[in-house]
Every structure is written in C-alpha cells, then in structure tokens.
Write a protein that holds these residues in place. Structure first.
Motif, PDB file in Angstrom:
ATOM      1  N   ARG A 174      38.576  -3.949  10.707  1.00 19.60           N
ATOM      2  CA  ARG A 174      38.539  -5.134  11.553  1.00 19.60           C
ATOM      3  C   ARG A 174      38.071  -4.795  12.968  1.00 19.60           C
ATOM      4  O   ARG A 174      37.259  -5.524  13.555  1.00 19.60           O
ATOM      5  CB  ARG A 174      39.929  -5.774  11.600  1.00 19.60           C
ATOM      6  N   ALA A 175      38.555  -3.690  13.504  1.00 23.34           N
ATOM      7  CA  ALA A 175      38.158  -3.308  14.867  1.00 23.34           C
ATOM      8  C   ALA A 175      36.658  -3.026  14.943  1.00 23.34           C
ATOM      9  O   ALA A 175      35.974  -3.453  15.886  1.00 23.34           O
ATOM     10  CB  ALA A 175      38.956  -2.076  15.298  1.00 23.34           C
ATOM     11  N   ILE A 176      36.128  -2.335  13.955  1.00 27.85           N
ATOM     12  CA  ILE A 176      34.698  -2.007  13.945  1.00 27.85           C
ATOM     13  C   ILE A 176      33.864  -3.273  13.796  1.00 27.85           C
ATOM     14  O   ILE A 176      32.849  -3.454  14.484  1.00 27.85           O
ATOM     15  CB  ILE A 176      34.394  -1.008  12.805  1.00 27.85           C
ATOM     16  N   TRP A 177      34.271  -4.167  12.886  1.00 26.62           N
ATOM     17  CA  TRP A 177      33.489  -5.382  12.639  1.00 26.62           C
ATOM     18  C   TRP A 177      33.552  -6.356  13.811  1.00 26.62           C
ATOM     19  O   TRP A 177      32.578  -7.041  14.106  1.00 26.62           O
ATOM     20  CB  TRP A 177      33.970  -6.046  11.356  1.00 26.62           C
ATOM     21  N   LYS A 178      34.697  -6.440  14.469  1.00 31.25           N
ATOM     22  CA  LYS A 178      34.790  -7.327  15.636  1.00 31.25           C
ATOM     23  C   LYS A 178      33.860  -6.858  16.748  1.00 31.25           C
ATOM     24  O   LYS A 178      33.228  -7.671  17.436  1.00 31.25           O
ATOM     25  CB  LYS A 178      36.232  -7.383  16.136  1.00 31.25           C
ATOM     26  N   GLU A 179      33.788  -5.548  16.918  1.00 30.83           N
ATOM     27  CA  GLU A 179      32.874  -5.010  17.935  1.00 30.83           C
ATOM     28  C   GLU A 179      31.424  -5.291  17.558  1.00 30.83           C
ATOM     29  O   GLU A 179      30.607  -5.648  18.418  1.00 30.83           O
ATOM     30  CB  GLU A 179      33.104  -3.512  18.082  1.00 30.83           C
ATOM     31  N   ASP A 193      27.660 -13.590   7.312  1.00 32.11           N
ATOM     32  CA  ASP A 193      28.386 -12.783   6.327  1.00 32.11           C
ATOM     33  C   ASP A 193      29.515 -12.011   6.993  1.00 32.11           C
ATOM     34  O   ASP A 193      30.621 -11.917   6.448  1.00 32.11           O
ATOM     35  CB  ASP A 193      27.413 -11.827   5.641  1.00 32.11           C
ATOM     36  N   LEU A 194      29.238 -11.484   8.169  1.00 32.77           N
ATOM     37  CA  LEU A 194      30.256 -10.725   8.891  1.00 32.77           C
ATOM     38  C   LEU A 194      31.427 -11.622   9.289  1.00 32.77           C
ATOM     39  O   LEU A 194      32.600 -11.237   9.153  1.00 32.77           O
ATOM     40  CB  LEU A 194      29.624 -10.074  10.122  1.00 32.77           C
ATOM     41  N   GLU A 195      31.132 -12.829   9.770  1.00 27.43           N
ATOM     42  CA  GLU A 195      32.193 -13.770  10.136  1.00 27.43           C
ATOM     43  C   GLU A 195      33.028 -14.150   8.914  1.00 27.43           C
ATOM     44  O   GLU A 195      34.259 -14.268   9.003  1.00 27.43           O
ATOM     45  CB  GLU A 195      31.583 -15.025  10.773  1.00 27.43           C
ATOM     46  N   SER A 196      32.365 -14.337   7.784  1.00 31.21           N
ATOM     47  CA  SER A 196      33.076 -14.680   6.555  1.00 31.21           C
ATOM     48  C   SER A 196      34.007 -13.554   6.120  1.00 31.21           C
ATOM     49  O   SER A 196      35.150 -13.794   5.698  1.00 31.21           O
ATOM     50  CB  SER A 196      32.071 -14.997   5.448  1.00 31.21           C
ATOM     51  N   ARG A 197      33.533 -12.343   6.226  1.00 32.32           N
ATOM     52  CA  ARG A 197      34.365 -11.200   5.823  1.00 32.32           C
ATOM     53  C   ARG A 197      35.563 -11.049   6.753  1.00 32.32           C
ATOM     54  O   ARG A 197      36.679 -10.749   6.308  1.00 32.32           O
ATOM     55  CB  ARG A 197      33.522  -9.917   5.832  1.00 32.32           C
ATOM     56  N   LEU A 198      35.352 -11.242   8.040  1.00 32.35           N
ATOM     57  CA  LEU A 198      36.462 -11.144   8.986  1.00 32.35           C
ATOM     58  C   LEU A 198      37.487 -12.243   8.747  1.00 32.35           C
ATOM     59  O   LEU A 198      38.707 -12.004   8.838  1.00 32.35           O
ATOM     60  CB  LEU A 198      35.930 -11.208  10.420  1.00 32.35           C
ATOM     61  N   ARG A 203      42.895 -13.731   6.515  1.00 24.66           N
ATOM     62  CA  ARG A 203      43.778 -14.448   5.587  1.00 24.66           C
ATOM     63  C   ARG A 203      44.621 -13.485   4.762  1.00 24.66           C
ATOM     64  O   ARG A 203      45.783 -13.754   4.469  1.00 24.66           O
ATOM     65  CB  ARG A 203      42.945 -15.332   4.657  1.00 24.66           C
ATOM     66  N   ILE A 204      44.013 -12.369   4.386  1.00 27.94           N
ATOM     67  CA  ILE A 204      44.728 -11.402   3.565  1.00 27.94           C
ATOM     68  C   ILE A 204      45.753 -10.628   4.386  1.00 27.94           C
ATOM     69  O   ILE A 204      46.896 -10.437   3.976  1.00 27.94           O
ATOM     70  CB  ILE A 204      43.731 -10.430   2.905  1.00 27.94           C
ATOM     71  N   GLN A 205      45.338 -10.185   5.554  1.00 31.86           N
ATOM     72  CA  GLN A 205      46.222  -9.397   6.414  1.00 31.86           C
ATOM     73  C   GLN A 205      45.986  -9.800   7.866  1.00 31.86           C
ATOM     74  O   GLN A 205      45.111  -9.249   8.533  1.00 31.86           O
ATOM     75  CB  GLN A 205      45.964  -7.894   6.222  1.00 31.86           C
ATOM     76  N   PRO A 206      46.749 -10.775   8.359  1.00 32.02           N
ATOM     77  CA  PRO A 206      46.557 -11.242   9.742  1.00 32.02           C
ATOM     78  C   PRO A 206      46.737 -10.104  10.731  1.00 32.02           C
ATOM     79  O   PRO A 206      47.571  -9.213  10.548  1.00 32.02           O
ATOM     80  CB  PRO A 206      47.645 -12.309   9.910  1.00 32.02           C
ATOM     81  N   SER A 207      45.937 -10.140  11.770  1.00 26.28           N
ATOM     82  CA  SER A 207      46.041  -9.108  12.797  1.00 26.28           C
ATOM     83  C   SER A 207      47.296  -9.329  13.623  1.00 26.28           C
ATOM     84  O   SER A 207      47.764 -10.460  13.807  1.00 26.28           O
ATOM     85  CB  SER A 207      44.807  -9.138  13.702  1.00 26.28           C
ATOM     86  N   LEU A 208      47.847  -8.242  14.119  1.00 23.44           N
ATOM     87  CA  LEU A 208      49.048  -8.333  14.940  1.00 23.44           C
ATOM     88  C   LEU A 208      48.706  -8.926  16.298  1.00 23.44           C
ATOM     89  O   LEU A 208      47.654  -8.628  16.869  1.00 23.44           O
ATOM     90  CB  LEU A 208      49.666  -6.941  15.119  1.00 23.44           C
ATOM     91  N   PRO A 209      49.600  -9.798  16.851  1.00 26.16           N
ATOM     92  CA  PRO A 209      49.317 -10.364  18.170  1.00 26.16           C
ATOM     93  C   PRO A 209      49.348  -9.286  19.240  1.00 26.16           C
ATOM     94  O   PRO A 209      50.046  -8.275  19.115  1.00 26.16           O
ATOM     95  CB  PRO A 209      50.455 -11.372  18.357  1.00 26.16           C
TER      96      PRO A 209
END
Length: 218
Positions: A174-179, A193-198, A203-209
């Motif tokens: 997630r960190a690599i793709w967001k960058e 495609d990248l936005e869809s994957r993120l 949905r599968i594993q929400p990021s920590l606040p």
C-alpha cells in the motif's frame, strides 16, 4: 504382474551370466539356483512388485505464472524497445513451468542490455515467480536497479508492490502504490487500475489511522 515378469527375466539373465561368464560347473548349478531363489523370496517378502508406478509431480507448475502480469506490463510500457523479445520468450518459459529457466534467461538479458529498465523489471517479476511469490533480495535488487535507471518508470514500484501484496505484506504494498499514485498523472493508463487495486486492498485490510497529535503541554 508386470513386476513379477520383469523380476523373472532379471533372474534368468543373472543365471545365464553366472553360468557363461563365471564358468560354473554343473555341480554348482543347484547352489546358484538356490541363491537366486532366495533373493526372489526376500524381494517378495520386503518388496512390492505388484505396486503401480508413481509419477513424480514436477517441482515447477505451469499454473503458477499469472498471465495478468503481461497485461499490466504492457500498460507500463514494456511492449516497446529491446526488452520485448526477451520478455516474450521468458513468458513462454514461465507458462511451461520452467520458472528457473525464465529467470536465468532474463539474467542473460540484463547482461546484454544492462541499461534497459524494462528488462530489470521483467527479471524482478521472473525471480518472484520462481520463488513462489516471495520477494527475494535478488528480486528487490532487480526492481531497484530498474528504478535507478528510470526514476519515472511506473513498472518498478507497481510490480514490487504487487509482489508484496501477493505475499501478504499489505502495508508495504500500500505504501509503495500510494506513492506511485501520487506521482502519476491524471491520464496515466495505469492510474485507474492502480486506484482499483488500492480500493480493493482497503476493503480487505483497512489502513490504520494516523496517530493523533499530542495535546499542547503533553
């Protein structure tokens, strides 16, 4: 049944060889026959001549190669340049289950074209496939080499993130793709495609606040 037939043929061959080559006398025929029959009896007791043959499954399986990689790779620009022929042949090796051969083939590719980032990305992907989806140090090096050669190339971060995601390291992916998404233009062919994957990852594993800022004085 076939096992017993083969065993009988083997015994007859051994007996003939002992008689002809060993030049046994007639007086020793009975002793020789008894020794051979003793061996047959031991095999019948310990062995399993009637058991069917067992086929050994190959260690590398054709279905471990994901053809979606080639589609994503085309969007990242690898359909152009000197890398094309190398990558196509490497893909064919992977589809045949020859993952080690595919990786070695691309190692030769980067030796001949060390400045081609697409080949380094392809090598990184091949090494991940060969390692059953694990991001090995060699794969990390290949992706980093591609990024060093072409800092704006989307392939290295995208496929490194994909490898991390497939190996269960969601936070790293997630960190690599967001960058990558942050530096991608609005009309980049890979952006949707990248936005869809993120989104699917969220949905599968929400990021920590993010941790809250401490109150003044604390």
């Amino acid at each position: 049944m076939m096992g017993w037939i083969i065993l009988l043929i083997f015994v007859l061959i051994c007996a003939a060889a002992l008689i002809k080559l060993g030049k046994l006398s007639r007086a020793t025929y009975e002793i020789t026959a008894a020794a051979l029959l003793l061996g047959v009896a031991g095999y019948a007791w310990q062995g399993h001549p009637g058991m069917a043959g067992v086929s050994v499954e190959p260690t590398e399986k054709p279905n471990s190669f994901d053809d979606d990689l080639t589609d994503a790779r085309d969007e990242m620009g690898e359909r152009f340049g000197t890398a094309r022929e190398w990558l196509i042949f490497s893909d064919s090796l992977n589809r045949a289950g020859k993952h080690g051969a595919a990786a070695n083939y691309l190692r030769n590719g980067v030796k001949e074209h060390p400045d081609d980032p697409d080949l380094w990305v392809g090598l990184g992907n091949a090494l991940v496939v060969h390692a059953d989806g694990m991001v090995t140090p060699a794969a990390q090096f290949a992706f980093q080499k591609a990024a060093d050669l072409s800092p704006e190339h989307p392939g290295p971060p995208f496929f490194l993130g994909l490898a991390y995601a497939q190996s269960g390291k969601i936070d790293q992916a997630r960190a690599i793709w967001k960058e990558l998404l942050a530096r991608s233009s609005e009309d980049a062919p890979w952006r949707a495609d990248l936005e869809s994957r993120l989104a699917a990852m969220e949905r599968i594993q929400p990021s920590l606040p993010a941790p809250a800022d401490p109150a003044p004085g604390q």
